[in-house]
Design a protein around this motif. Structure first.
Motif, PDB file in Angstrom:
ATOM      1  N   ARG A  93       0.835  -1.175   0.049  1.00 22.04           N
ATOM      2  CA  ARG A  93      -0.104   0.060  -0.046  1.00 22.04           C
ATOM      3  C   ARG A  93       0.791   1.371   0.020  1.00 22.04           C
ATOM      4  O   ARG A  93       0.430   2.148  -0.457  1.00 22.04           O
ATOM      5  N   TYR A  94       1.919   1.112   0.694  1.00 19.02           N
ATOM      6  CA  TYR A  94       2.610   2.399   0.939  1.00 19.02           C
ATOM      7  C   TYR A  94       3.993   2.406   0.325  1.00 19.02           C
ATOM      8  O   TYR A  94       4.364   3.895   0.000  1.00 19.02           O
ATOM      9  N   THR A  95       4.595   1.471   0.225  1.00 18.92           N
ATOM     10  CA  THR A  95       6.124   1.849  -0.496  1.00 18.92           C
ATOM     11  C   THR A  95       6.388   0.915  -1.571  1.00 18.92           C
ATOM     12  O   THR A  95       7.507   1.358  -2.326  1.00 18.92           O
ATOM     13  N   ASP A  96       6.084  -0.212  -1.871  1.00 23.46           N
ATOM     14  CA  ASP A  96       6.492  -1.026  -2.999  1.00 23.46           C
ATOM     15  C   ASP A  96       5.246  -1.545  -3.488  1.00 23.46           C
ATOM     16  O   ASP A  96       4.885  -2.958  -2.952  1.00 23.46           O
ATOM     17  N   ALA A  97       4.339  -1.351  -4.526  1.00 25.18           N
ATOM     18  CA  ALA A  97       3.214  -1.842  -5.123  1.00 25.18           C
ATOM     19  C   ALA A  97       3.506  -2.981  -6.138  1.00 25.18           C
ATOM     20  O   ALA A  97       2.803  -3.192  -6.964  1.00 25.18           O
ATOM     21  N   ASP A 101       6.187  12.995  12.832  1.00 23.93           N
ATOM     22  CA  ASP A 101       5.277  12.089  11.857  1.00 23.93           C
ATOM     23  C   ASP A 101       5.014  12.910  10.706  1.00 23.93           C
ATOM     24  O   ASP A 101       4.156  13.685  10.532  1.00 23.93           O
ATOM     25  N   THR A 102       5.719  12.356   9.575  1.00 28.18           N
ATOM     26  CA  THR A 102       5.492  13.112   8.140  1.00 28.18           C
ATOM     27  C   THR A 102       4.110  12.871   7.457  1.00 28.18           C
ATOM     28  O   THR A 102       3.325  13.765   6.944  1.00 28.18           O
ATOM     29  N   ARG A 103       3.400  11.736   7.872  1.00 22.19           N
ATOM     30  CA  ARG A 103       2.155  11.112   7.382  1.00 22.19           C
ATOM     31  C   ARG A 103       1.048  12.178   8.028  1.00 22.19           C
ATOM     32  O   ARG A 103       0.188  12.768   7.392  1.00 22.19           O
ATOM     33  N   ALA A 104       1.271  12.335   9.179  1.00 22.82           N
ATOM     34  CA  ALA A 104       0.158  13.278  10.120  1.00 22.82           C
ATOM     35  C   ALA A 104       0.584  14.817   9.706  1.00 22.82           C
ATOM     36  O   ALA A 104      -0.370  15.498   9.360  1.00 22.82           O
ATOM     37  N   LEU A 105       1.552  15.181   9.319  1.00 23.11           N
ATOM     38  CA  LEU A 105       1.930  16.605   8.783  1.00 23.11           C
ATOM     39  C   LEU A 105       1.054  16.839   7.166  1.00 23.11           C
ATOM     40  O   LEU A 105       0.489  17.676   7.085  1.00 23.11           O
ATOM     41  N   CYS A 106       1.159  15.668   6.534  1.00 22.60           N
ATOM     42  CA  CYS A 106       0.592  15.555   5.192  1.00 22.60           C
ATOM     43  C   CYS A 106      -0.953  15.931   5.550  1.00 22.60           C
ATOM     44  O   CYS A 106      -1.737  16.508   4.836  1.00 22.60           O
ATOM     45  N   ILE A 107      -1.412  14.773   6.284  1.00 21.97           N
ATOM     46  CA  ILE A 107      -2.893  14.745   6.348  1.00 21.97           C
ATOM     47  C   ILE A 107      -3.464  15.920   6.980  1.00 21.97           C
ATOM     48  O   ILE A 107      -4.583  16.541   6.707  1.00 21.97           O
ATOM     49  N   GLY A 108      -2.772  16.461   7.980  1.00 22.81           N
ATOM     50  CA  GLY A 108      -2.892  17.918   8.626  1.00 22.81           C
ATOM     51  C   GLY A 108      -3.159  18.842   7.430  1.00 22.81           C
ATOM     52  O   GLY A 108      -4.121  19.749   7.637  1.00 22.81           O
ATOM     53  N   ARG A 117      11.334  16.114   4.738  1.00 23.85           N
ATOM     54  CA  ARG A 117      11.510  14.969   5.575  1.00 23.85           C
ATOM     55  C   ARG A 117      11.397  13.852   4.918  1.00 23.85           C
ATOM     56  O   ARG A 117      12.068  12.726   5.091  1.00 23.85           O
ATOM     57  N   GLY A 118      10.432  13.818   4.144  1.00 20.16           N
ATOM     58  CA  GLY A 118      10.157  12.463   3.422  1.00 20.16           C
ATOM     59  C   GLY A 118       9.955  12.754   1.881  1.00 20.16           C
ATOM     60  O   GLY A 118       9.087  11.722   1.209  1.00 20.16           O
ATOM     61  N   LYS A 119      10.878  13.133   1.180  1.00 26.22           N
ATOM     62  CA  LYS A 119      11.023  13.367  -0.170  1.00 26.22           C
ATOM     63  C   LYS A 119      10.848  12.317  -1.089  1.00 26.22           C
ATOM     64  O   LYS A 119      10.454  12.204  -2.395  1.00 26.22           O
ATOM     65  N   ASP A 120      11.155  11.223  -0.605  1.00 23.28           N
ATOM     66  CA  ASP A 120      11.427   9.864  -1.169  1.00 23.28           C
ATOM     67  C   ASP A 120      10.536   8.876  -0.665  1.00 23.28           C
ATOM     68  O   ASP A 120      10.599   7.737  -1.252  1.00 23.28           O
ATOM     69  N   GLU A 121       9.618   9.260   0.086  1.00 22.39           N
ATOM     70  CA  GLU A 121       8.501   8.162   0.653  1.00 22.39           C
ATOM     71  C   GLU A 121       7.156   8.572  -0.368  1.00 22.39           C
ATOM     72  O   GLU A 121       6.629   9.431  -0.497  1.00 22.39           O
ATOM     73  N   PRO A 122       6.623   7.310  -0.909  1.00 25.69           N
ATOM     74  CA  PRO A 122       5.643   7.411  -1.643  1.00 25.69           C
ATOM     75  C   PRO A 122       4.507   8.037  -1.166  1.00 25.69           C
ATOM     76  O   PRO A 122       3.671   8.698  -1.560  1.00 25.69           O
ATOM     77  N   LEU A 123       4.114   7.569   0.289  1.00 26.37           N
ATOM     78  CA  LEU A 123       3.182   8.195   0.966  1.00 26.37           C
ATOM     79  C   LEU A 123       3.066   9.620   1.061  1.00 26.37           C
ATOM     80  O   LEU A 123       1.976  10.143   0.930  1.00 26.37           O
ATOM     81  N   VAL A 124       4.309  10.196   1.478  1.00 28.45           N
ATOM     82  CA  VAL A 124       4.314  11.678   1.744  1.00 28.45           C
ATOM     83  C   VAL A 124       4.062  12.222   0.272  1.00 28.45           C
ATOM     84  O   VAL A 124       3.552  13.326   0.297  1.00 28.45           O
ATOM     85  N   LEU A 125       4.592  11.730  -0.738  1.00 29.37           N
ATOM     86  CA  LEU A 125       4.517  12.268  -2.149  1.00 29.37           C
ATOM     87  C   LEU A 125       3.054  12.359  -2.429  1.00 29.37           C
ATOM     88  O   LEU A 125       2.629  13.266  -3.233  1.00 29.37           O
ATOM     89  N   TYR A 126       2.305  11.208  -2.284  1.00 27.99           N
ATOM     90  CA  TYR A 126       0.822  10.914  -2.660  1.00 27.99           C
ATOM     91  C   TYR A 126      -0.014  12.027  -1.800  1.00 27.99           C
ATOM     92  O   TYR A 126      -0.910  12.798  -2.356  1.00 27.99           O
ATOM     93  N   ASN A 127       0.294  12.136  -0.502  1.00 36.49           N
ATOM     94  CA  ASN A 127      -0.479  13.096   0.177  1.00 36.49           C
ATOM     95  C   ASN A 127      -0.266  14.596  -0.068  1.00 36.49           C
ATOM     96  O   ASN A 127      -1.050  15.331   0.190  1.00 36.49           O
ATOM     97  N   ASP A 152       5.585  11.018  -9.517  1.00 33.85           N
ATOM     98  CA  ASP A 152       6.780  10.906  -8.510  1.00 33.85           C
ATOM     99  C   ASP A 152       6.389   9.620  -7.487  1.00 33.85           C
ATOM    100  O   ASP A 152       7.238   8.776  -7.153  1.00 33.85           O
ATOM    101  N   ALA A 153       5.208   9.709  -6.745  1.00 36.27           N
ATOM    102  CA  ALA A 153       4.623   8.830  -5.990  1.00 36.27           C
ATOM    103  C   ALA A 153       4.629   7.486  -6.479  1.00 36.27           C
ATOM    104  O   ALA A 153       4.945   6.397  -6.044  1.00 36.27           O
ATOM    105  N   VAL A 154       3.940   7.400  -7.689  1.00 41.13           N
ATOM    106  CA  VAL A 154       3.824   6.083  -8.409  1.00 41.13           C
ATOM    107  C   VAL A 154       5.177   5.480  -8.936  1.00 41.13           C
ATOM    108  O   VAL A 154       5.393   4.315  -8.618  1.00 41.13           O
ATOM    109  N   LYS A 155       6.077   6.316  -9.183  1.00 41.31           N
ATOM    110  CA  LYS A 155       7.209   5.949  -9.821  1.00 41.31           C
ATOM    111  C   LYS A 155       8.203   5.383  -8.508  1.00 41.31           C
ATOM    112  O   LYS A 155       8.991   4.494  -8.776  1.00 41.31           O
TER     113      LYS A 155
END
Length: 580
Positions: free
Chosen positions: A350-354, A485-492, A515-525, A545-548
């Motif tokens: 779901r989050y890093t390697d589909a 928490d980068t995910r919480a920052l994005c969702i916020g 903080r999370g420029k290479d994390e697919p979840l951060v890029l998506y959010n 970039d997130a899909v890539k």
């Protein structure tokens, strides 16, 4: 030499000092209430809106040939409306249940209490055994921003991460794991509300008194302790503390061999229910007995695996899988270890390697988990998640339903069921699941956020805004305790953008992106944020970039209302087509 003041003079001075202190205290309380009731925010917002309206009036009234007194009328209406707006913000607040009258005039709705400084062994405590070696605990601090416990008739508890007292700092996973396992046992009791791991573990290593912790987590009691491990020996100290009095309800010390750790956990869980005067049914009593494995080596590797499951990076998911597999080498019937492997593959997908191989592995190991223990709610939830990411939705829904029946307090059963319904566009059903998840864990921002998104997808604007406002408060509280928490920052950021606070949201999302420029979840959010903002070019660039980099949840992409602004763009469709 100056003459010493008389007793009467001293008394007068003391009264003056007390009066000054009370005045200062009262003023601080008044300021706290202004902040809590959002009066200051409303005043600023009203002033800005009034200024804009007057500018519009000046620019348009003359071309429209309106009477000269029209602008004066608008000004007077705005002036008269200001005290009304301030009064309404003071008296009312927006909650997930609707607009309600604000609680009494105390900071954050909580009572101002003097925290007890009595020692643990003071009279009035109810320790049932000899007092143990206490875990290190800081002195009481100032009253917290309290969360009132829900009035649902249930007792409530937070399990803090036990302090690692071992010489080997690498044993941190063991002390954290024991704490989490005790928490998971207590969660199985329907009449006990347990603060989530995410909430309680946010206090790890931080200076906070028990009343502070209880106030922030909205619980009545707190379990804390320490663990000292040396070879095959383990010494566990545990103490249950009542927040209102900062005194012990129960405490004990266990000095045993490592193989006895299961019995220790069972005894702690049972002692807690006894101290809280909870009468358990035979089924409930069996549910808090740890029977997942009898092999201490398997359990040790399982705890190591769990410690890697919270960072949401591919590297750590791979470490977790490796540890869980080692646990299975020790005990090839260990259902929770199989479920752990399945969850790691599901999260990775779901989050890093589909890659499809990850989704297939999640199915394989979750099936084994259920085969090993068909009565395990955790195994059922793991199976449901694996089916969900493989788009076998009806089977996933059945597994989530069975998991919730086995353990109504299992947050994942409700939360992932909501995600599964959302992925299919069944937003009415998703709303019910998110509400259930929020009831189980009222401090969780994720279910509250997705609730708002589901309402948005149905076009229910009023309900959407209530849910989003509620989720912002939860996100801010979470980020305060988990600032990285980068995910919480994005969702916020996304939630702020949805309620019009774009500038503040952009600061938050850019911080997450750094903080999370290479994390697919951060890029998506982050892409979702820019889509809401209306910057379609930036949103599509981030999505690509997130899909890539590994994002591949096609079903979620197709139904995510945050991406409505770019949905008709040919590049968005091409992006969907690129996902297998």
């Amino acid at each position: 030499m100056a003459r010493a003041p008389s007793l009467r003079q001293n008394g007068g001075n003391n009264r003056e000092i007390r009066a000054m202190g009370e005045d200062a205290s009262g003023f601080r309380v008044f300021l706290e209430n202004l902040k809590r009731r959002k009066v200051i925010r409303v005043a600023i917002g009203y002033a800005v809106a009034a200024f804009v309206l007057m500018q519009i009036a000046d620019a348009t009234f003359e071309p429209l040939n309106l009477p000269d007194w029209s602008a004066t009328l608008v000004l007077w209406l705005l002036v008269l409306g200001f005290p009304v707006a301030i009064f309404m913000s003071w008296m009312l607040e927006v909650t997930p249940e609707g607009i309600k009258r604000t609680d009494a005039d105390t900071p954050q709705g909580g009572a101002l209490k003097r925290e007890s400084a009595e020692p643990a062994a003071a009279a009035g405590t109810r320790a049932t055994r000899a007092a143990p070696e206490p875990a290190p605990r800081p002195a009481p601090g100032p009253p917290p921003a309290a969360v009132a416990p829900p009035d649902d008739g249930r007792r409530s508890i937070a399990v803090l991460p036990f302090v690692n007292m071992s010489n080997d700092k690498e044993n941190e996973y063991f002390s954290d794991g024991i704490s989490e396992e005790i928490l998971n046992l207590l969660v199985k009791l329907p009449r006990l509300r347990v603060a989530s791991r995410t909430s309680s573990f946010a206090f790890k290593g931080k200076e906070a008194s028990i009343p502070e912790v209880a106030g922030k987590l909205g619980v009545e009691t707190v379990l804390e302790g320490s663990i000292r491990r040396a070879g095959d020996r383990v010494r566990i100290t545990a103490q249950l503390i009542e927040a209102s009095t900062d005194s012990h309800l129960w405490s004990d010390t266990y000095d045993r061999e490592l193989k006895d750790v299961f019995a220790i956990q069972d005894d702690i869980a049972q002692s807690i229910t006894d101290a809280l005067e909870m009468t358990l049914t035979p089924k409930e009593r069996r549910s808090i007995q740890n029977v997942a494995t009898a092999d201490a080596g398997a359990y040790d590797y399982y705890l190591r695996g769990r410690s890697y499951m919270y960072t949401m990076t591919k590297h750590d998911y791979e470490h977790a899988i490796n540890m869980f597999k080692k646990a299975i080498v020790h005990d090839d019937k260990y259902a929770l270890a199989f479920a752990g492997i399945a969850d790691a593959y599901s999260y990775m997908f779901r989050y890093t390697d589909a890659q499809k191989e990850n989704a297939r592995s999640a199915l394989e190991y979750s099936e084994k988990a259920v085969d090993m223990d068909p009565d395990s709610a955790e195994a059922r939830a793991s199976r449901g998640l694996a089916m969900f990411i493989n788009e076998r939705y009806e089977e996933a829904e059945e597994q989530f339903k069975r998991a919730a029946e086995m353990n109504p307090n299992l947050y994942e059963a409700w939360y992932y069921a909501g995600l599964a319904y959302s992925s299919q566009g069944k937003f009415t059903e998703a709303i019910e699941m998110y509400k259930k998840a929020n009831q189980v864990n009222p401090l969780d921002y994720q279910s509250a956020m997705f609730l708002g998104q589901a309402y948005a997808s149905l076009g229910q604007k009023h309900e959407e805004m209530k849910a989003r406002v509620a989720s912002i408060e939860l996100i801010e509280r979470h980020i305060e305790m988990n600032p990285h928490d980068t995910r919480a920052l994005c969702i916020g950021a996304n939630q702020l953008s949805n309620v019009g606070e774009l500038e503040r949201g952009e600061r938050m999302v850019e911080e997450a992106l750094i903080r999370g420029k290479d994390e697919p979840l951060v890029l998506y959010n982050t892409a979702c944020f820019y889509a809401i903002k209306g910057d379609e070019e930036r949103a599509l660039e981030l999505l690509e970039d997130a899909v890539k980099k590994g994002w591949g949840d096609r079903a979620w992409l197709e139904t995510d209302s945050d991406l409505d602004a770019v949905r008709e763009d040919p590049r968005f469709q091409a992006l969907l087509d690129s996902i297998d």
